[in-house]
Design a protein around this motif. Sequence first.
Motif, short mmCIF file in Angstrom:
data_model
loop_
_atom_site.label_atom_id
_atom_site.label_comp_id
_atom_site.label_asym_id
_atom_site.label_seq_id
_atom_site.Cartn_x
_atom_site.Cartn_y
_atom_site.Cartn_z
N THR B 130 0.92 -1.26 -0.04
CA THR B 130 -0.12 -0.05 0.00
C THR B 130 0.89 1.17 -0.03
N ILE B 131 1.90 1.13 0.97
CA ILE B 131 2.71 2.24 0.99
C ILE B 131 3.49 2.73 -0.39
N GLY B 132 3.98 1.45 -0.91
CA GLY B 132 4.77 1.76 -2.23
C GLY B 132 3.74 2.04 -3.43
N ASN B 133 2.44 1.66 -3.31
CA ASN B 133 1.65 2.46 -4.46
C ASN B 133 1.38 3.66 -4.33
N ILE B 134 1.10 4.15 -2.91
CA ILE B 134 0.90 5.57 -2.77
C ILE B 134 2.02 6.42 -3.06
N LEU B 135 3.25 5.89 -2.56
CA LEU B 135 4.28 6.68 -2.85
C LEU B 135 4.66 6.85 -4.48
N MET B 136 4.39 5.80 -5.25
CA MET B 136 4.56 5.75 -6.73
C MET B 136 3.46 6.26 -7.52
N ASN B 137 2.43 6.54 -6.86
CA ASN B 137 1.29 7.16 -7.53
C ASN B 137 1.01 8.44 -7.29
N GLN B 138 0.49 8.40 -5.87
CA GLN B 138 -0.23 9.82 -5.58
C GLN B 138 0.97 10.81 -5.28
N TYR B 139 1.85 10.55 -4.71
CA TYR B 139 3.05 11.45 -4.13
C TYR B 139 4.28 11.47 -4.85
N ILE B 140 4.27 10.94 -6.30
CA ILE B 140 5.31 10.65 -6.97
C ILE B 140 6.47 11.90 -6.85
N LEU B 141 5.68 13.07 -7.19
CA LEU B 141 6.66 14.17 -7.30
C LEU B 141 7.37 14.39 -5.88
N ILE B 142 6.69 14.46 -4.93
CA ILE B 142 7.36 14.74 -3.62
C ILE B 142 8.36 13.50 -3.22
N PHE B 143 8.14 12.34 -3.68
CA PHE B 143 9.12 11.16 -3.48
C PHE B 143 10.35 11.35 -4.21
N GLU B 144 10.20 11.99 -5.57
CA GLU B 144 11.40 12.12 -6.19
C GLU B 144 12.16 13.34 -6.07
N VAL B 145 11.47 14.35 -5.61
CA VAL B 145 12.38 15.60 -5.09
C VAL B 145 12.99 15.34 -3.83
N LEU B 146 12.45 14.45 -2.78
CA LEU B 146 13.10 14.01 -1.59
C LEU B 146 14.24 13.37 -1.88
N GLY B 147 14.24 12.31 -2.99
CA GLY B 147 15.39 11.50 -3.47
C GLY B 147 16.49 12.69 -3.93
N VAL B 148 16.11 13.58 -4.81
CA VAL B 148 17.11 14.64 -5.29
C VAL B 148 17.62 15.27 -4.31
N LEU B 149 16.91 15.57 -3.17
CA LEU B 149 17.53 16.32 -1.89
C LEU B 149 18.37 15.55 -1.10
N LEU B 150 18.15 14.26 -0.95
CA LEU B 150 19.10 13.43 -0.41
C LEU B 150 20.59 13.35 -1.24
N LEU B 151 20.20 13.16 -2.21
CA LEU B 151 21.37 13.33 -3.42
C LEU B 151 22.25 14.60 -3.17
N ILE B 152 21.70 15.55 -3.21
CA ILE B 152 22.19 16.94 -3.11
C ILE B 152 22.96 16.90 -1.58
N ALA B 153 22.36 16.44 -0.51
CA ALA B 153 23.28 16.32 0.80
C ALA B 153 24.30 15.37 0.80
N LEU B 154 24.25 14.24 -0.20
CA LEU B 154 25.31 13.35 0.09
C LEU B 154 26.54 13.85 -0.79
N ILE B 155 26.28 14.81 -1.99
CA ILE B 155 27.31 15.25 -2.71
C ILE B 155 27.93 16.39 -1.83
N GLY B 156 27.11 17.20 -1.32
CA GLY B 156 27.42 18.28 -0.31
C GLY B 156 28.68 17.76 0.74
#
Lengths: 356, 163
Positions: B130-156
């Motif tokens: 259920t969580i996977g479906n919600i993250l991948m459909n309803q909140y896909i944009l927020i999920f991806e933006v969070l991923g990019v944010l974490l990547l930026i933190a990692l590079i920083g």
Amino acid sequence: MIYDFLLQLTGNAAISSLINSIIPLTFIIPFALFAVYLERKVSAHMQDRLGPMRVGWHGWLQSFADILKLLQKEDIVTADADKKLFNFAPVLVFAGSYAAFAAIPFSSAYIGTNLDLGLLYIVAVTSLVVAGILMAGWGSNNKYSLLGAVRSAAQIVSYEIPTTLVIVTVIVMTGTLNLHKLSTDQTSSFYNWLIFGGYAAGWHKFALIPSMFVGFLVIFISTLAEVNRTPFDIPEAESELVAGYHTEYSGMKFAMFFLAEYANMFAVSAIVATIFFGGFQSPFGYLGNTLGISWLRPIEEFFWFASKGIFFVFVQMWLRWTLPRLRVDQLMAMCWKYLIPIAVVNLIIVALIMVL
Amino acid sequence: MTYYTVSFYLFAAIILLSAYFVVTTKNVIYAAFNLLLTFFGVAGFYALLGADFIAIVQLIVYVGGILILLLFGVMLTNKITDTEIKTGAFQVLPASIIVGMFSGVLIASMTNNRWIVSANTPVAADTLRTIGNILMNQYILIFEVLGVLLLIALIGAASIARK
């Protein structure tokens, strides 16, 4: 399920849960005694020695003698040690490794709790072991202990990543994290095991075989590192750190670390066996089915489960007496430069095959 | 008293006591290990509420990741146990405003939700799917933006560490 049987027998949920939770312990302690003996014999024969020969026939009572000796030893706490942490650490380490057994199916009749997220749960609770090891290293107030603990924690935290990536590969393939379901799905013939491409028919099965072998190798190496065994035993490297984080421990507290180590060895072997080698499933049919005796089948399943687990424990020992120890930088390079990229590429390949 | 209630109060006691010790103890190592107990108790709460995935992630992220990192930092720092770690600054007004707002949010969510209070309450099955479906459909944009944010933190973090 044994829990339902106990519930019928006692009629009390608390008592039957308690008995249910003690059952793995009745397996681990005899297993640890046997594994210590096996380790000494395997090492001896690999070095062309005989190993323990004095106590009992071919020394089979040696482990019992060792346990009796450990029970009698004085419990030494060094003067400058942090006593609270020093005394609590062995408990935490053993609790962490014992908690993993709650989600491992020993046979179709026994699993501690049939968790939907069993595999993920095991990855999570083993992090308590890391905290326990750090506690032991700090509490001992000894430079060797602290160095060993820090090395061990760094190693376990790093090698959790390839393990988790292989677990994700398995999720992509099977769609379940429930170890009991994973075992029952790999029905009772060896060509249905995940290492041979899983139980789904079709061309996927053959396309997946190479990826499954790679996944198995990655998870075997990384779990070997997670339990701090040679060639990844730099946390307790005798020649540099005396004995690492348990240098200052004696008597029963040392025995608890030892028990936790062997429990961990069996736990990771059982996980690898359950994921890739059918868990408690027999490689070919059941005697109970042929003879029509229904109660024989769970016992046979337990036999196969224990055999697969002990076989992988034997492979771990085999590697210990064959390979030299890695250096710290080689250890980290192995994880970050080889295992993780391989696991990621493997995951992508499996995902592509499953989508096609 | 059902087992559910007993385990609820057990976890509650673990959380409250260990959190109290985290704040009051002078030894940083003890604070860190008490924090371990606090995280463990919170994971127990999640499990009692039927959020098994959140409970496991709580253990993986906080106990297995953040706490170990914290302990590493403490253990590799020289002479950290004897130093005074209390801050001398007391900002009463901003602190009380923030605490008031935060407790308002907490009380609102406490009173407006239907919490699971016994083991017999049905919980959602197959939470991970259920969580996977919600993250991948309803909140896909927020999920991806969070991923990019974490990547930026990692590079920083990597670029700071290289300096």
